[in-house]
Design a protein around this motif. Sequence first.
Motif, PDB file in Angstrom:
ATOM      1  N   LEU A 135       0.810  -1.204   0.000  1.00 19.80           N
ATOM      2  CA  LEU A 135       0.000   0.000   0.000  1.00 19.80           C
ATOM      3  C   LEU A 135       0.851   1.264   0.000  1.00 19.80           C
ATOM      4  N   SER A 136       2.121   1.135   0.405  1.00 20.21           N
ATOM      5  CA  SER A 136       3.043   2.268   0.481  1.00 20.21           C
ATOM      6  C   SER A 136       2.408   3.437   1.224  1.00 20.21           C
ATOM      7  N   ASN A 137       1.790   3.132   2.367  1.00 18.43           N
ATOM      8  CA  ASN A 137       1.095   4.165   3.134  1.00 18.43           C
ATOM      9  C   ASN A 137       1.775   4.388   4.478  1.00 18.43           C
ATOM     10  N   GLY A 138       1.207   5.283   5.276  1.00 19.58           N
ATOM     11  CA  GLY A 138       1.755   5.544   6.601  1.00 19.58           C
ATOM     12  C   GLY A 138       3.189   6.027   6.533  1.00 19.58           C
ATOM     13  N   ILE A 139       4.073   5.326   7.207  1.00 19.65           N
ATOM     14  CA  ILE A 139       5.471   5.711   7.312  1.00 19.65           C
ATOM     15  C   ILE A 139       6.167   5.689   5.945  1.00 19.65           C
ATOM     16  N   LEU A 140       5.632   4.949   4.962  1.00 18.03           N
ATOM     17  CA  LEU A 140       6.252   4.860   3.643  1.00 18.03           C
ATOM     18  C   LEU A 140       5.697   5.881   2.652  1.00 18.03           C
ATOM     19  N   ASN A 141       4.797   6.740   3.127  1.00 20.31           N
ATOM     20  CA  ASN A 141       4.280   7.821   2.287  1.00 20.31           C
ATOM     21  C   ASN A 141       5.142   9.055   2.516  1.00 20.31           C
ATOM     22  N   GLU A 142       5.904   9.439   1.499  1.00 21.80           N
ATOM     23  CA  GLU A 142       6.850  10.542   1.653  1.00 21.80           C
ATOM     24  C   GLU A 142       6.167  11.844   2.075  1.00 21.80           C
ATOM     25  N   LYS A 143       4.934  12.043   1.649  1.00 23.98           N
ATOM     26  CA  LYS A 143       4.217  13.262   2.003  1.00 23.98           C
ATOM     27  C   LYS A 143       3.853  13.316   3.487  1.00 23.98           C
ATOM     28  N   LEU A 144       3.819  12.162   4.140  1.00 20.88           N
ATOM     29  CA  LEU A 144       3.430  12.095   5.549  1.00 20.88           C
ATOM     30  C   LEU A 144       4.620  11.882   6.478  1.00 20.88           C
ATOM     31  N   LEU A 145       5.764  11.516   5.924  1.00 27.37           N
ATOM     32  CA  LEU A 145       6.896  11.078   6.728  1.00 27.37           C
ATOM     33  C   LEU A 145       7.353  12.119   7.741  1.00 27.37           C
ATOM     34  N   ASN A 146       7.289  13.394   7.393  1.00 26.13           N
ATOM     35  CA  ASN A 146       7.747  14.430   8.318  1.00 26.13           C
ATOM     36  C   ASN A 146       6.891  14.531   9.579  1.00 26.13           C
ATOM     37  N   ASN A 147       5.739  13.892   9.575  1.00 32.70           N
ATOM     38  CA  ASN A 147       4.871  13.917  10.751  1.00 32.70           C
ATOM     39  C   ASN A 147       5.149  12.762  11.713  1.00 32.70           C
ATOM     40  N   PHE A 148       6.204  12.000  11.442  1.00 33.05           N
ATOM     41  CA  PHE A 148       6.575  10.884  12.305  1.00 33.05           C
ATOM     42  C   PHE A 148       7.865  11.209  13.059  1.00 33.05           C
ATOM     43  N   ASP A 149       7.929  10.788  14.318  1.00 33.84           N
ATOM     44  CA  ASP A 149       9.166  10.830  15.093  1.00 33.84           C
ATOM     45  C   ASP A 149       9.880   9.495  14.899  1.00 33.84           C
ATOM     46  N   LEU A 150      11.151   9.556  14.516  1.00 34.97           N
ATOM     47  CA  LEU A 150      11.915   8.352  14.212  1.00 34.97           C
ATOM     48  C   LEU A 150      13.037   8.153  15.220  1.00 34.97           C
ATOM     49  N   LYS A 151      13.378   6.890  15.455  1.00 35.76           N
ATOM     50  CA  LYS A 151      14.467   6.552  16.379  1.00 35.76           C
ATOM     51  C   LYS A 151      15.133   5.271  15.907  1.00 35.76           C
ATOM     52  N   LEU A 152      16.458   5.294  15.767  1.00 30.98           N
ATOM     53  CA  LEU A 152      17.189   4.080  15.430  1.00 30.98           C
ATOM     54  C   LEU A 152      17.324   3.236  16.685  1.00 30.98           C
ATOM     55  N   GLU A 153      16.641   2.099  16.697  1.00 35.50           N
ATOM     56  CA  GLU A 153      16.640   1.238  17.876  1.00 35.50           C
ATOM     57  C   GLU A 153      17.842   0.299  17.907  1.00 35.50           C
ATOM     58  N   ASN A 154      18.234  -0.184  16.733  1.00 36.37           N
ATOM     59  CA  ASN A 154      19.299  -1.182  16.724  1.00 36.37           C
ATOM     60  C   ASN A 154      19.758  -1.415  15.283  1.00 36.37           C
ATOM     61  N   ILE A 155      20.959  -1.947  15.156  1.00 37.49           N
ATOM     62  CA  ILE A 155      21.443  -2.490  13.891  1.00 37.49           C
ATOM     63  C   ILE A 155      21.819  -3.937  14.163  1.00 37.49           C
ATOM     64  N   SER A 156      21.112  -4.862  13.530  1.00 36.59           N
ATOM     65  CA  SER A 156      21.313  -6.284  13.784  1.00 36.59           C
ATOM     66  C   SER A 156      21.814  -6.985  12.531  1.00 36.59           C
ATOM     67  N   TRP A 167      18.658  -2.161   9.684  1.00 33.06           N
ATOM     68  CA  TRP A 167      18.267  -1.066  10.563  1.00 33.06           C
ATOM     69  C   TRP A 167      16.911  -1.376  11.177  1.00 33.06           C
ATOM     70  N   ILE A 168      16.795  -1.210  12.475  1.00 31.08           N
ATOM     71  CA  ILE A 168      15.498  -1.318  13.143  1.00 31.08           C
ATOM     72  C   ILE A 168      15.127   0.081  13.606  1.00 31.08           C
ATOM     73  N   ILE A 169      14.118   0.658  12.968  1.00 29.57           N
ATOM     74  CA  ILE A 169      13.735   2.049  13.202  1.00 29.57           C
ATOM     75  C   ILE A 169      12.342   2.094  13.813  1.00 29.57           C
ATOM     76  N   SER A 170      12.238   2.714  14.973  1.00 25.90           N
ATOM     77  CA  SER A 170      10.917   2.882  15.586  1.00 25.90           C
ATOM     78  C   SER A 170      10.332   4.221  15.150  1.00 25.90           C
ATOM     79  N   TYR A 171       9.007   4.280  15.135  1.00 28.60           N
ATOM     80  CA  TYR A 171       8.340   5.503  14.716  1.00 28.60           C
ATOM     81  C   TYR A 171       7.019   5.665  15.462  1.00 28.60           C
ATOM     82  N   LYS A 172       6.598   6.907  15.608  1.00 29.56           N
ATOM     83  CA  LYS A 172       5.278   7.194  16.166  1.00 29.56           C
ATOM     84  C   LYS A 172       4.855   8.578  15.677  1.00 29.56           C
ATOM     85  N   THR A 173       3.562   8.831  15.750  1.00 28.57           N
ATOM     86  CA  THR A 173       3.046  10.102  15.272  1.00 28.57           C
ATOM     87  C   THR A 173       1.903  10.578  16.157  1.00 28.57           C
TER      88      THR A 173
END
Length: 384
Positions: free
Chosen positions: A216-237, A245-251
């Motif tokens: 669906l390429s929606n939510g976090i993968l929608n470039e028009k909406l991405l700036n409304n998410f807070d991102l955090k690199l949780e880990n590199i495994s 990359w394990i990236i957490s996000y919330k909005t």
Amino acid sequence: MRNLLISFILLFSLPAVAQLQVLKGRVVDSSTQAGVAYTNIGVEGTFYGTASDAQGFFELKIPEEYKNDQLFFSAVGYQNQMLPIPDLLKKDFLKIALAEQTYNIEDVDIAAHSRVLFRIIKTAAKNIPANFHQGPLGVKFYYEEETKPNNDSTEQKREAVVELYDETAYRSPSITDAFNKRNYQFSQVKKNFESYSIPTGKTGFDELLEMDIARLSNGILNEKLLNNFDLKLENISQFNGDSVWIISYKTSKTDLAHTGDYYATKYDGQIYISQNNYEILRNECVVEASRNNPHNRSLATTSQDQNQVSYHYTAVYQPQNGKYFLSYLDCDKTFVDVDNQQTTYSRKASALGITTSPVKISGKDYFEDETYVESFWKSFERPE
């Protein structure tokens, strides 16, 4: 007596078989001591693991080859934790306390840090057509759903084989393209109830499919909406020799466009992206909503069938012939119904196989009334 003696001798003369050691415990919030639901628990550097249940309890069998490795605990909204398996095996019952993840906007490095993560996610979204199978594509799923009312009602369970036809697949990922180009049909069904009406015949497969974030390429993968998410690199495994990359996000913008849920009040997630070619390997979300339409979380409703909604879903992607596709989906959901009774349901779809020369399917089986075929289910091997 002679046979008993022979058996006794054989028992103690056979070589010892390595036994799986079992870890049992509960993941809790370090501050409140409440259970942390749906925590990812796995052996570092592998795909081997499990998840805690809705109350934070878990059980994991440790194969001999992993007994000296590290075990990671990762939950949306919490800091990751890594612990040595040898130390954990010494305890009969584990209590794993996770600290809540905070996002410090005062941090002078946060802006630069976020720009890097934004670029990673944008690149992953842009590379979906190159990294994933393009259509036409056929995927056969084993689908199961369970509904558990917290009263005297009987638990309902449906198992099925579902055939999905996707005309374009990941060539042009979008919500509209996914709705118009994907159709599916139920070919085999086993259940402990009768589909004597529309509500009992209704399946949740379509809503589950909407959690395929790459398609669906929606939510976090929608470039028009991405700036409304807070991102955090949780880990590199390390996974199969590849860094992830394990990236957490919330909005805080919990509208339909950002969350896929018409009444969402909370939307936190984690996405796993390969450092190799920016392939999306996994996405999971914890969502809370004031209510849901029983037909689909994306629809408006005036009914009180599902209130105080909370659910967790996961999408997993795997490669075949060098290209990725959706291999697994699950969703565990809890809500309060119109009679003020709490109900829990679980839906899961596991890919049994794919084909790039599929038979075209017209329409979607929102409802099913398939006949049970005993011979099929006696020989059918369910995926693990």
